[in-house]
Structure formats: C-alpha cells, structure tokens
Motif scaffolding. Structure first.
Motif, PDB file in Angstrom:
ATOM      1  N   ASP A 113      50.033  27.183  51.169  1.00  0.00           N
ATOM      2  CA  ASP A 113      49.255  27.671  52.556  1.00  0.00           C
ATOM      3  C   ASP A 113      50.340  28.903  52.916  1.00  0.00           C
ATOM      4  O   ASP A 113      51.416  28.526  53.380  1.00  0.00           O
ATOM      5  CB  ASP A 113      49.424  26.530  53.659  1.00  0.00           C
ATOM      6  CG  ASP A 113      49.031  27.011  54.888  1.00  0.00           C
ATOM      7  OD1 ASP A 113      48.489  27.976  55.112  1.00  0.00           O
ATOM      8  OD2 ASP A 113      49.255  26.248  55.924  1.00  0.00           O
ATOM      9  N   LEU A 118      50.408  30.477  55.529  1.00  0.00           N
ATOM     10  CA  LEU A 118      50.898  30.432  57.123  1.00  0.00           C
ATOM     11  C   LEU A 118      52.182  29.703  57.093  1.00  0.00           C
ATOM     12  O   LEU A 118      52.889  29.752  58.231  1.00  0.00           O
ATOM     13  CB  LEU A 118      49.811  29.917  57.829  1.00  0.00           C
ATOM     14  CG  LEU A 118      48.462  30.830  58.099  1.00  0.00           C
ATOM     15  CD1 LEU A 118      47.552  30.093  58.834  1.00  0.00           C
ATOM     16  CD2 LEU A 118      49.141  32.081  58.866  1.00  0.00           C
ATOM     17  N   THR A 119      52.655  28.805  56.311  1.00  0.00           N
ATOM     18  CA  THR A 119      53.877  28.061  56.374  1.00  0.00           C
ATOM     19  C   THR A 119      54.830  29.028  56.377  1.00  0.00           C
ATOM     20  O   THR A 119      56.062  28.738  57.116  1.00  0.00           O
ATOM     21  CB  THR A 119      53.965  27.276  55.116  1.00  0.00           C
ATOM     22  OG1 THR A 119      52.911  26.362  55.337  1.00  0.00           O
ATOM     23  CG2 THR A 119      55.355  26.386  55.305  1.00  0.00           C
ATOM     24  N   GLY A 132      53.510  32.471  58.989  1.00  0.00           N
ATOM     25  CA  GLY A 132      52.874  32.027  60.588  1.00  0.00           C
ATOM     26  C   GLY A 132      54.255  31.952  61.548  1.00  0.00           C
ATOM     27  O   GLY A 132      53.752  32.777  62.663  1.00  0.00           O
ATOM     28  N   ARG A 139      53.830  34.729  64.661  1.00  0.00           N
ATOM     29  CA  ARG A 139      53.857  34.376  65.993  1.00  0.00           C
ATOM     30  C   ARG A 139      54.864  35.021  66.805  1.00  0.00           C
ATOM     31  O   ARG A 139      54.752  35.504  68.034  1.00  0.00           O
ATOM     32  CB  ARG A 139      54.107  32.773  66.129  1.00  0.00           C
ATOM     33  CG  ARG A 139      52.803  32.128  65.980  1.00  0.00           C
ATOM     34  CD  ARG A 139      52.796  30.740  66.403  1.00  0.00           C
ATOM     35  NE  ARG A 139      53.618  29.793  65.527  1.00  0.00           N
ATOM     36  CZ  ARG A 139      53.414  29.407  64.334  1.00  0.00           C
ATOM     37  NH1 ARG A 139      52.263  29.600  63.929  1.00  0.00           N
ATOM     38  NH2 ARG A 139      54.481  28.949  63.654  1.00  0.00           N
TER      39      ARG A 139
END
Length: 197
Positions: free
Chosen positions: A88, A90-91, A94, A98
């Motif tokens: 993943d 996004l780990t 992410g 953000r």
C-alpha cells in the motif's frame, strides 16, 4: 546500513523528521544547526534528534563547546520489506501528501489575507494555456502556485527534466540574497496521467 527494528523504519519514514532531518548530519552538526538549516523550531528538532539517536540512526560525533555534534549512522539505509508495507504505497506517501496539501492550503489562505481577499465581489481567475499568468498582473510576493502538465517523454527526457529541475533548486539554495523567506517547492513526477475521478 540495514534497518533492523520497526522503530528505525518508522523514524526513517517520518516525512518531516526522518531522512530529511538525517541529511543535516551527513557531516557532524548540532541539533540547533540542523534546526536553523531546516527553519524549524529548535526544541522540536532536538526532540526528533533524540529519537533518531535512541534508535541508532544518529551517533554522537563529538562536542562543540557544550553542544553535542551528531553524525548519521550511515549514508544509505536498507529497510526490509517486512518492516514497510509496500503493498500500500499510501502507507509511505500518504502522511507526506497530507502535510503538503495542508501546508499549501494554509499558504493560499495566508496569501489571500495579505492581498486583502476575500471581499464581497472578489473574483477567481483561472489561466488556461501554456504560458503563466499575465505578466502585467502583480500576484504579490510569494504567491502560491501549482502547475500540472502531462507530456510525452522518452526515458532520457524524463531523467533530463528531473536533473534540470533539481539543478534549479540546488542553485537557488546556494544563492545569496538580501531579503528572503523560506519557500518550498515540491517536484513530483511519475509515469502516466493524472485522473482525478
């Protein structure tokens, strides 16, 4: 250097105070020197330096008066796949995305305030086309900007574009200036086209 603990992996992957902070210690430096270079609060940087030291990513390199000098435990770190869930992406990316989008949004609000916006009747202007905004308009100092463009490139052109953009930032970072403010540029590039829906 092989990363062997989850704490080391987590510290390295911290977008703001991981590898970015460790880069300040490629040669012996103090925590206050790193804070100054990163334009970050000294107490916050000192806290994260302590974390990097405790997990073995930083080492004491000596002293400068009463101040401790640190050096990175290595220039290259290898993180085993078992410590980073790469399935993943996004780990990893992410938290960074953000922070980037939040900080960018606040920069827009700050710029609007400095320009006297928004007032009743203020318009929003969107510029289309290859050029930048009309040079006759004055967006004010440090106006936030975002450019998005998909282009056809060969592998060589792709690399050349990366090198050219990095060279611009490297040059700007070392140029002397009388009046300056810390400015952030985020250079992202990837194969494919952006799809927002």
């Amino acid at each position: 250097m092989p990363v062997v603990t989850p704490a080391q992996a987590e510290a390295l992957m911290d977008f703001t105070y991981g590898a970015r902070l460790l880069e300040q210690f490629l040669t012996p430096a103090t925590a206050s020197g790193a804070a100054h270079a990163l334009n970050e609060p000294a107490n916050r940087v000192t806290y994260h330096v302590r974390k990097l030291l405790e997990c073995g990513l930083l080492r004491v390199a000596g002293h400068h008066g009463k101040r401790v000098k640190y050096i990175a435990a290595a220039h290259t770190f290898h993180i085993p796949r078992a410590l980073v869930p790469l399935d993943d992406p996004l780990t990893i990316i992410g938290p960074a995305m953000r922070e980037i989008t939040t900080t960018y949004a606040h920069a827009i609000l700050d710029w609007q305030t400095r320009q006297g916006y928004p007032d009743t009747g203020d318009d929003l202007t969107i510029h289309l086309g290859r050029g930048g905004p009309d040079p006759r308009t004055n967006p004010g100092a440090f106006a936030p900007a975002m450019r998005l463009r998909s282009v056809q490139l060969s592998p060589q052109q792709y690399r050349a574009a990366q090198d050219a953009l990095n060279a611009i930032l490297d040059r700007l970072e070392t140029e002397e200036t009388d009046v300056s403010r810390t400015s952030t540029f985020v250079l992202m590039n990837f194969r494919g086209q952006l799809h927002l829906n």
